[in-house]
Design a protein around this motif. Structure first.
Motif, PDB file in Angstrom:
ATOM      1  N   CYS A  15     -21.732   3.605-135.545  1.00 56.78           N
ATOM      2  CA  CYS A  15     -23.096   4.578-135.744  1.00 56.78           C
ATOM      3  C   CYS A  15     -23.411   5.100-134.414  1.00 56.78           C
ATOM      4  N   SER A  16     -22.970   4.463-133.210  1.00 55.29           N
ATOM      5  CA  SER A  16     -23.137   5.170-131.918  1.00 55.29           C
ATOM      6  C   SER A  16     -22.259   6.411-131.950  1.00 55.29           C
ATOM      7  N   ASN A  17     -21.255   6.244-132.390  1.00 54.08           N
ATOM      8  CA  ASN A  17     -19.976   7.463-132.441  1.00 54.08           C
ATOM      9  C   ASN A  17     -20.614   8.642-133.199  1.00 54.08           C
ATOM     10  N   ALA A  18     -21.194   8.275-134.394  1.00 51.99           N
ATOM     11  CA  ALA A  18     -21.837   9.207-135.527  1.00 51.99           C
ATOM     12  C   ALA A  18     -22.835  10.091-134.423  1.00 51.99           C
ATOM     13  N   VAL A  19     -23.856   9.311-133.377  1.00 52.89           N
ATOM     14  CA  VAL A  19     -24.741   9.898-132.636  1.00 52.89           C
ATOM     15  C   VAL A  19     -24.039  11.010-131.864  1.00 52.89           C
ATOM     16  N   THR A  20     -23.059  10.395-131.062  1.00 52.28           N
ATOM     17  CA  THR A  20     -22.314  11.074-130.141  1.00 52.28           C
ATOM     18  C   THR A  20     -21.641  12.444-130.534  1.00 52.28           C
ATOM     19  N   ARG A  21     -21.220  12.238-131.789  1.00 53.04           N
ATOM     20  CA  ARG A  21     -20.596  13.434-132.428  1.00 53.04           C
ATOM     21  C   ARG A  21     -21.506  14.581-132.859  1.00 53.04           C
ATOM     22  N   VAL A  22     -22.823  14.300-133.293  1.00 49.75           N
ATOM     23  CA  VAL A  22     -23.623  15.210-133.765  1.00 49.75           C
ATOM     24  C   VAL A  22     -24.512  15.818-132.420  1.00 49.75           C
ATOM     25  N   LEU A  23     -24.596  15.025-131.357  1.00 44.62           N
ATOM     26  CA  LEU A  23     -25.102  15.392-130.192  1.00 44.62           C
ATOM     27  C   LEU A  23     -24.146  16.511-129.249  1.00 44.62           C
ATOM     28  N   SER A  24     -22.972  16.171-129.351  1.00 47.85           N
ATOM     29  CA  SER A  24     -22.039  16.712-128.837  1.00 47.85           C
ATOM     30  C   SER A  24     -21.858  18.348-129.254  1.00 47.85           C
ATOM     31  N   LYS A  25     -22.486  18.765-130.439  1.00 49.54           N
ATOM     32  CA  LYS A  25     -22.458  19.937-130.833  1.00 49.54           C
ATOM     33  C   LYS A  25     -23.643  20.906-130.351  1.00 49.54           C
ATOM     34  N   LEU A  26     -24.617  20.319-129.524  1.00 50.62           N
ATOM     35  CA  LEU A  26     -25.490  20.921-128.807  1.00 50.62           C
ATOM     36  C   LEU A  26     -25.169  21.256-127.360  1.00 50.62           C
ATOM     37  N   ASP A  27     -25.393  22.339-127.051  1.00 49.24           N
ATOM     38  CA  ASP A  27     -24.884  22.790-125.766  1.00 49.24           C
ATOM     39  C   ASP A  27     -26.030  22.343-124.800  1.00 49.24           C
ATOM     40  N   GLY A  28     -25.498  21.874-123.458  1.00 51.24           N
ATOM     41  CA  GLY A  28     -26.289  21.264-122.448  1.00 51.24           C
ATOM     42  C   GLY A  28     -27.274  20.131-122.671  1.00 51.24           C
ATOM     43  N   VAL A  29     -26.825  19.104-123.493  1.00 51.26           N
ATOM     44  CA  VAL A  29     -27.353  17.714-123.847  1.00 51.26           C
ATOM     45  C   VAL A  29     -27.001  16.670-123.040  1.00 51.26           C
ATOM     46  N   LEU A  30     -27.886  16.065-122.484  1.00 54.69           N
ATOM     47  CA  LEU A  30     -27.592  14.846-121.821  1.00 54.69           C
ATOM     48  C   LEU A  30     -28.219  13.708-122.450  1.00 54.69           C
ATOM     49  N   TYR A  31     -27.313  12.748-122.833  1.00 54.28           N
ATOM     50  CA  TYR A  31     -27.945  11.510-123.499  1.00 54.28           C
ATOM     51  C   TYR A  31     -27.345   9.966-123.232  1.00 54.28           C
ATOM     52  N   GLU A  32     -28.381   9.083-123.544  1.00 51.55           N
ATOM     53  CA  GLU A  32     -27.933   7.777-123.289  1.00 51.55           C
ATOM     54  C   GLU A  32     -27.948   7.024-124.683  1.00 51.55           C
ATOM     55  N   ILE A  33     -26.991   6.176-125.065  1.00 50.07           N
ATOM     56  CA  ILE A  33     -27.180   5.464-126.291  1.00 50.07           C
ATOM     57  C   ILE A  33     -27.445   4.047-126.058  1.00 50.07           C
ATOM     58  N   ASP A  34     -28.314   3.366-126.265  1.00 53.24           N
ATOM     59  CA  ASP A  34     -28.779   1.879-126.064  1.00 53.24           C
ATOM     60  C   ASP A  34     -28.595   1.372-127.341  1.00 53.24           C
ATOM     61  N   LEU A  35     -27.393   0.958-127.827  1.00 56.59           N
ATOM     62  CA  LEU A  35     -27.253   0.348-129.028  1.00 56.59           C
ATOM     63  C   LEU A  35     -27.918  -0.926-129.346  1.00 56.59           C
ATOM     64  N   PRO A  36     -27.835  -1.803-128.444  1.00 56.10           N
ATOM     65  CA  PRO A  36     -28.733  -2.976-128.700  1.00 56.10           C
ATOM     66  C   PRO A  36     -30.047  -2.884-129.132  1.00 56.10           C
TER      67      PRO A  36
END
Length: 68
Positions: A15-36
């Protein structure tokens, strides 16, 4: 840039990989995933609507929680 917090119904690493995949398509986006805690914190110049629609492309439930 503002930091926006979103709830995404993530249950595993896939699930977190799916989030990474879609967000990586946007330029200039920094993000943190808090899975728990099922949260994604995004820092970008995109609107909340664009970010929310992008997160929904994962097929998971996504909600905007507010500015961090």
């Amino acid at each position: 840039m503002p930091k926006e917090e979103f709830y995404v119904d993530m249950t595993c690493g896939g699930c977190s990989n799916a989030v990474t995949r879609v967000l990586s398509k946007l330029d200039g986006v920094l993000y943190e995933i808090d899975l728990p805690n099922k949260k994604v914190i995004i820092e970008s110049s995109y609107s909340v609507d664009v970010l929310l629609e992008t997160l929904k492309k994962t097929g998971k439930e996504a909600k905007y929680l507010g500015c961090k």
